[in-house]
Design a protein around this motif. Sequence first.
Motif, short mmCIF file in Angstrom:
data_model
loop_
_atom_site.label_atom_id
_atom_site.label_comp_id
_atom_site.label_asym_id
_atom_site.label_seq_id
_atom_site.Cartn_x
_atom_site.Cartn_y
_atom_site.Cartn_z
N GLU A 45 -4.20 -7.05 -4.86
CA GLU A 45 -4.68 -7.25 -3.50
C GLU A 45 -3.53 -7.59 -2.58
O GLU A 45 -3.05 -8.71 -2.57
N GLY A 47 -3.67 -6.46 0.77
CA GLY A 47 -4.21 -6.47 2.12
C GLY A 47 -4.40 -7.89 2.60
O GLY A 47 -5.01 -8.69 1.94
N TRP A 116 -4.60 -0.91 -4.06
CA TRP A 116 -4.04 -0.80 -2.71
C TRP A 116 -2.55 -0.52 -2.74
O TRP A 116 -1.82 -1.12 -3.51
N LYS A 190 -8.34 -4.63 5.91
CA LYS A 190 -7.09 -4.87 5.19
C LYS A 190 -5.89 -4.48 6.05
O LYS A 190 -4.90 -5.20 6.11
N ARG A 194 -3.20 -7.19 7.47
CA ARG A 194 -1.81 -7.05 7.03
C ARG A 194 -0.83 -6.87 8.18
O ARG A 194 0.26 -7.40 8.15
#
Length: 744
Positions: A45, A47, A116, A190, A194
Amino acid sequence: MAGRGPAGKTNRSMNTLETGRAEIGHVPVRIWNGGRKGTAMKGMELGGKRATQLQATQPRTAGKKIMHGADYYPEQWLDTPEILEEDLRMMKLAHIDTVTLGVFAWAALEPEEGFWRFEWLDRVMDRLHENGIQVILATPSGARPAWLAKAYPEVLRVTQDRQRNLYGMRMNHCYTSPRYRELTKRIDSKLAARYAKHPALKAWHISNEYHGECHCGLCQEAFRRFLQEKYGSLEKLNQAWWTAFWSKIYTDWEQVESPSSRGEMAVQGLALDWKRFVTVQTKAFMDMEIGAVKAYTPDISVTTNMIGSFIEVDYPRLAPSLDVASMDLYPQWGSASCREVAMDAGFEYDVIRCLKMTPFWLMETTPSMTSWTEVGKLKEPGLHRAGCLQAVAHGADSVQYFQWRKSRGAFEKFHGAIIGHSGHEHTRVFRETAQLGEILGKLGEVAGTRCRGEAAVLYDWSNRWAIEGSMGPRKNKYYEETVREHYRALRSLGLNVDVIEEGQPLEDYAIVAAPMLYLVKVGLAEALEAYVEKGGILLLTYFSGIVDENDLCFQGGFPGPLRKLAGVWVEELDTLYPEEQGRIVSMPENSIKIHGIWTSRDYIEVIHPETAAVEAVHGTSWYQGMPALTSNKWEAGSVWYLAARAEEAFLKILYGKLLSMAAKRKKAQAGPVRQRKLPEEVELSIRRDGTYQYFFYINWGRRECTVKAPEGVELTGGHECRGELVLEPLGTAVVKAAYTERCS
Ligand code: GAL
């Protein structure tokens, strides 16, 4: 696709899957760090967890400027990282200060569900910022990865004949699908989390050219809910759709289905409501995406790229959700004279500008040719500058292209780009792009200034849908062409023209043209009356005041609610074969002193003046001698009714006369407006703020022209303008003058 002028994408169907299938599929499992294999793991993860290391080295909006940018697809080049560095070098040479990133990057960002990959985007964002280039970051919902469609088939569209599409192409998704909304929201959030603080982030580009419709079960249910909310009871729906005709009466909501060529196509009220519903669903989806990014970046502007006058989506409904309106336009230079193509392009710009009445962004145009058209025509030298400055003249605060670099393969490999397959900057297209970038650099002060329409043309999606969908009075209604004829006639007087929908404020316009106002919404007649009452000049034409919002004909005589205002009763409407022509003959004595005979075609009405005066008559057939043009005095203003489709030369003369009339009337806010004499081939648009006005001149002709211009400074050349300009073929000039009534 109906409803696009030659400036738009007449040849491309946006509502069916494009053939030739461009598949993104799986991206190479690489990250950007020097081309080494990536180490990201499934479920990792990233994001929202990356606080950027970069400090803002420059403010997000460093002074006023007209942005110069391009769609940039680094995800297509992840295995050749040296390309990024080369791109940065060349972007600076081309005076590119903005790029749009990530438009179709879903598969590169989430190659498998929950897996991701943001590192490549981190690096691109960082390097762009370090090189002074800002980013309009896209949400990637316009195209989705194959895994997503495989795992959740409900996201794929169902066509009007109730077939579910296979995975492929783009914009092939259902706006109603809760799954698609959820997955889109997740990736949008996300991205927003970010890059919220990333100094390169200038704005959000929400999805891409929203369009199309889905007829799946989820959409059918949502459609019924929409109708229940709108009508409250089936009785009201049956009344509005006139379902007693052909035994269509609905007795259960479950019987209601979207239009289909295998089912119901004859109920025009249904067709209209379906189109409205499609816009409502599109907007709901877009609002969901906007909400996702605004949750993290409330102060960053959002836009979505619209397609000018594109008929499928009622853009005025989308506009309130956007901070900035933006658009894509690919004028088909070469398909007609430059002036004709430019007039159509101008119309498209004005449609989008008027959505918010503030500067818009030209989000996409081509630096050279298009690949989806019948003919992929190159722009001759000079046309790029003229065409792009035209957008700025009409209110654009940016010139951006599709695309920076040509892709090696797939659907758009031949589409124009600043960097072609040769990969370097030593090309004509690059040089002309760079030259334009330099010119835009000199026009920074123009950013934020407004184009104020002195006249307006009414152009309304419901009216368009209703006219196009109506069975009769003839197959081809020529609505789009007609609106553009009126627009061109007004533009040829040197006026800025707004293109507005029913219901927008009217009081500032010297003239309002409402050609073929077939559908009249509740309250419009009163708004027009109020406008004319205060001294406005309104032009109405044949085939107006026919139906209400549900496509139900007004009873008691046409033009329905406009009858009193127009002062005429329309008894009959004749439509003509292509080889037939009518005539319009001026009355020997008429109030605007027009003298002559002009042709008419396609539509001729038999009208009876009630309170109106006859200014011209029909000159052919059994209606010879009957009124063709009337005027009706109404308090301080007047209403003109044109009972035939007149040739454009007539429209120019008529509007010229109406404008002189307007100039004599001291209108409260608009101030006196007068015709600006221009050579036929020269287009003039004016942008203003409280202090200055910027006169944009473009010579679309093949000969040098001399134009009268205000005294001031010509900004692109930096020289003084002493009241006259010489424009070479495709020549442009931007004159900055003080804001005084004398200049305008
Ligand atoms: C636009 C689209 C771009 C690109 C371009 C080519 O409609 O948004 O992604 O396909 O057309 O002209």
